[in-house]
Scaffold this motif. Structure first.
Motif, short mmCIF file in Angstrom:
data_model
loop_
_atom_site.label_atom_id
_atom_site.label_comp_id
_atom_site.label_asym_id
_atom_site.label_seq_id
_atom_site.Cartn_x
_atom_site.Cartn_y
_atom_site.Cartn_z
N UNK A 118 0.86 -1.19 0.00
CA UNK A 118 0.00 0.00 0.00
C UNK A 118 0.89 1.23 0.00
N UNK A 119 0.75 2.05 -1.02
CA UNK A 119 1.59 3.24 -1.13
C UNK A 119 2.95 2.96 -1.76
N UNK A 120 3.09 1.82 -2.42
CA UNK A 120 4.39 1.45 -3.01
C UNK A 120 4.85 2.46 -4.05
N UNK A 121 3.95 2.94 -4.87
CA UNK A 121 4.34 3.89 -5.92
C UNK A 121 5.01 5.12 -5.32
N UNK A 122 4.41 5.69 -4.30
CA UNK A 122 4.98 6.87 -3.65
C UNK A 122 6.30 6.53 -2.96
N UNK A 123 6.37 5.34 -2.36
CA UNK A 123 7.60 4.93 -1.66
C UNK A 123 8.74 4.74 -2.66
N UNK A 124 8.46 4.16 -3.83
CA UNK A 124 9.49 4.01 -4.86
C UNK A 124 9.93 5.37 -5.39
N UNK A 125 8.99 6.30 -5.56
CA UNK A 125 9.37 7.65 -5.97
C UNK A 125 10.28 8.30 -4.93
N UNK A 126 9.96 8.11 -3.66
CA UNK A 126 10.77 8.66 -2.58
C UNK A 126 12.18 8.08 -2.59
N UNK A 127 12.30 6.78 -2.77
CA UNK A 127 13.62 6.15 -2.79
C UNK A 127 14.41 6.58 -4.02
N UNK A 128 13.74 6.73 -5.15
CA UNK A 128 14.41 7.19 -6.37
C UNK A 128 14.90 8.61 -6.20
N UNK A 129 14.08 9.46 -5.61
CA UNK A 129 14.48 10.85 -5.35
C UNK A 129 15.71 10.90 -4.44
N UNK A 130 15.70 10.10 -3.39
CA UNK A 130 16.86 10.05 -2.49
C UNK A 130 18.12 9.63 -3.25
#
Length: 192
Positions: A118-130
């Motif tokens: 749940x919320x994987x898309x946003x979490x992957x965006x966050x990790x990519x941004x980092x």
């Protein structure tokens, strides 16, 4: 390594079930994607702690990535095939490169939590941004060109849909031009 109970319990579940074996337990793409990302990361950790004194997975690259097989839902896979025969082709999401961690310094920063379905898309965006904002992974040179992680070289095909590696990075870091000239930072295989 000192207390493997939680890791071994989790890997016991990974061994018993998978999206391929029990699709009803993984009704969404994100359920399956989170399973495989978390399984890869946990197995990579196990591969290191099963080898006390290891300094770099690159020292035993073939054994670590190709010859050590793990049970995922009753199916034996090594880390290489898990990434390149399951995760990359099944999900066609270049952000997985900033989620999978082979326990080396050149890998993405390892979050202290599992990747959530749940919320994987946003979490992957966050990790990519980092990742693309980390100075050891993407950095500007004095001549105005950019040095980037070798991940962008090794998996260049995965970034083509975004217009190439520079365009992909630009989507997460505005200051990197979408048509930037890139060179590659040698991968850091030091154990983390």
């Amino acid at each position: 390594a000192a207390d493997r109970t939680a890791l071994e319990t989790y890997l016991g579940y990974v061994a018993k079930t998978s999206p391929a074996r029990d699709p009803e337990l993984f009704p969404t793409v994100d359920d399956a994607k989170a399973y495989y990302i978390n399984a890869y990361n946990a197995l990579a950790i196990r591969g290191v702690i099963d080898r006390p004194g290891l300094k770099s997975v690159n020292d035993i690259k073939v054994e670590y990535f190709y010859y050590t097989r793990y049970n995922l839902g009753g199916h034996k896979l090594d880390l290489y095939r898990l990434e390149n025969s399951v995760i990359r082709p099944t999900f066609d999401d270049p952000r997985v490169h900033f989620a999978l961690n082979c326990q080396s310094g050149g890998c993405p920063i390892f979050p202290q939590v599992a990747f959530p379905a749940d919320g994987l898309d946003a979490f992957l965006d966050e990790q990519t941004t980092k990742f693309v904002n980390h100075p050891e992974k993407v950095r500007k040179r004095e001549d105005g060109s950019w040095e980037v992680s070798q991940i962008f070289e090794w998996y260049a095909k995965d970034f083509e849909r975004a217009g190439g590696a520079a365009a992909f990075i630009h989507g997460y870091r505005d200051e990197v031009p979408a048509d930037a000239t890139l060179s590659y930072i040698p991968y850091d295989w030091t154990l983390i």
